[in-house]
Scaffold this motif. Structure first.
Motif, PDB file in Angstrom:
ATOM      1  N   VAL A   8     -19.814 -25.947  -2.815  1.00  0.00           N
ATOM      2  CA  VAL A   8     -18.854 -26.592  -3.616  1.00  0.00           C
ATOM      3  C   VAL A   8     -17.797 -25.704  -4.192  1.00  0.00           C
ATOM      4  O   VAL A   8     -16.824 -25.954  -4.407  1.00  0.00           O
ATOM      5  N   TYR A   9     -18.341 -24.509  -4.879  1.00  0.00           N
ATOM      6  CA  TYR A   9     -17.521 -23.631  -5.509  1.00  0.00           C
ATOM      7  C   TYR A   9     -16.422 -23.180  -4.708  1.00  0.00           C
ATOM      8  O   TYR A   9     -15.233 -23.453  -4.846  1.00  0.00           O
ATOM      9  N   MET A  10     -16.775 -22.872  -3.072  1.00  0.00           N
ATOM     10  CA  MET A  10     -15.706 -22.236  -2.416  1.00  0.00           C
ATOM     11  C   MET A  10     -14.612 -23.305  -1.999  1.00  0.00           C
ATOM     12  O   MET A  10     -13.457 -23.102  -1.650  1.00  0.00           O
ATOM     13  N   LYS A  11     -15.345 -24.454  -1.757  1.00  0.00           N
ATOM     14  CA  LYS A  11     -14.429 -25.699  -1.350  1.00  0.00           C
ATOM     15  C   LYS A  11     -13.345 -26.129  -2.409  1.00  0.00           C
ATOM     16  O   LYS A  11     -12.242 -26.207  -2.006  1.00  0.00           O
ATOM     17  N   GLN A  12     -13.733 -26.011  -3.743  1.00  0.00           N
ATOM     18  CA  GLN A  12     -12.829 -26.666  -4.711  1.00  0.00           C
ATOM     19  C   GLN A  12     -11.884 -25.695  -4.881  1.00  0.00           C
ATOM     20  O   GLN A  12     -10.569 -26.048  -5.238  1.00  0.00           O
ATOM     21  N   ARG A  13     -12.174 -24.357  -4.755  1.00  0.00           N
ATOM     22  CA  ARG A  13     -11.129 -23.196  -5.139  1.00  0.00           C
ATOM     23  C   ARG A  13     -10.277 -22.761  -4.074  1.00  0.00           C
ATOM     24  O   ARG A  13      -9.324 -22.472  -3.985  1.00  0.00           O
TER      25      ARG A  13
END
Length: 271
Positions: free
Chosen positions: A13-18
């Motif tokens: 989720v962290y890598m997808k959002q950023r």
């Protein structure tokens, strides 16, 4: 160190959002790239590590995470049919289009360790020949990995990595170092490439429309919606008639893209 599904979800989720990067099905890869680093630096598990990443106001831990999770495998002459097409079709069109300004605008959006933008620069120099000094032909080469960009700016490659390059290019654009076991890009070629960090999810920095865009072997990490939005944004920053190259194993949804399809991995903005 074993990664739980919950920990993978948090990193994903962290890598997808950023960054738009989809890692939800890549547990083995994510675990393999991070576990030694996390254990070595004293975090007990991935949750504790991600707490530290999100608390770090300097952004250093986030940069390290991105460097670990973005693949930077590339090599000279990769998918050479694109460079052939660029020299025989895209560059003659761009040269005619920019004849009045002598301003050739090319973007390499996944620069990695530099092989691809340097290849583009060599093709352009070869194409323009004796006219090359009359043109502003600097290539913008971007990546999200600071580690890869540092390697690219150094421009040092093993002899094995250059073995497929035409001999005249190797002589003209590289100098032998380390007793012939390595080669370094000469300043003449280095000054034709401007390396910058850029997250493809951020607003593009272009002030003028682009003639040619290379974005090869990076959209495999994006889901369909992210990819569709990115392709549309690239279309919007290109000159009418401009050429767009993606990896030969990648696909674009033909029903949703405004690009004309020249070949499966070569596209053109409507003139």
């Amino acid at each position: 160190m074993t990664m739980t599904d919950e920990e993978l979800q948090r990193i994903s989720v962290y890598m997808k959002q950023r960054y738009g990067i989809e890692l939800g099905q890549k547990k083995v890869i994510v675990n393999g790239r991070l576990q030694n680093y996390i254990a070595k630096n004293g975090w007990k598990n991935y949750q504790e590590y991600m707490d530290a990443v999100e608390r770090d106001k300097t952004g250093t831990l986030e940069r390290i995470l991105v460097n670990f999770l973005t693949t930077n495998h590339t090599y000279f002459m990769r998918e050479f049919e694109h460079f052939d097409y660029m020299k025989s079709v895209a560059l003659p069109w761009a040269k005619q289009k920019a004849a009045a300004t002598k301003d050739l605008r090319v973007w390499c959006g996944a620069a990695s360790s530099g092989e691809e933008p340097y290849m583009i620069a060599m093709v352009i120099a070869d194409f323009l020949g004796l006219e090359k000094d009359q043109w502003d032909k600097k290539i913008l080469a971007t990546d999200i990995s600071t580690k890869a960009l540092q390697e690219a700016m150094m421009g040092i490659y093993g002899a094995e990595e250059l073995k497929n390059l035409p001999e005249q290019w190797k002589r003209h654009f590289f100098k032998s170092i380390a007793g012939g076991s390595q080669y370094q890009v000469k300043d003449e070629l280095k000054q034709e490439v401007l390396f910058r960090k850029l997250n493809l999810m951020d607003p593009f920095p272009f002030k003028k429309k682009l003639h040619i865009v290379f974005l090869r072997n990076v959209m495999i990490y994006f889901d369909d919606n992210t990819k569709r939005d990115l392709v549309q944004r690239i279309y919007d920053v290109m000159e009418p008639g401009g050429y767009f190259f993606i990896g030969t194993t990648e696909t674009i949804d033909r029903s949703s893209t405004p690009f004309q399809i020249i070949q499966p991995s070569i596209f053109r903005k409507k003139p």
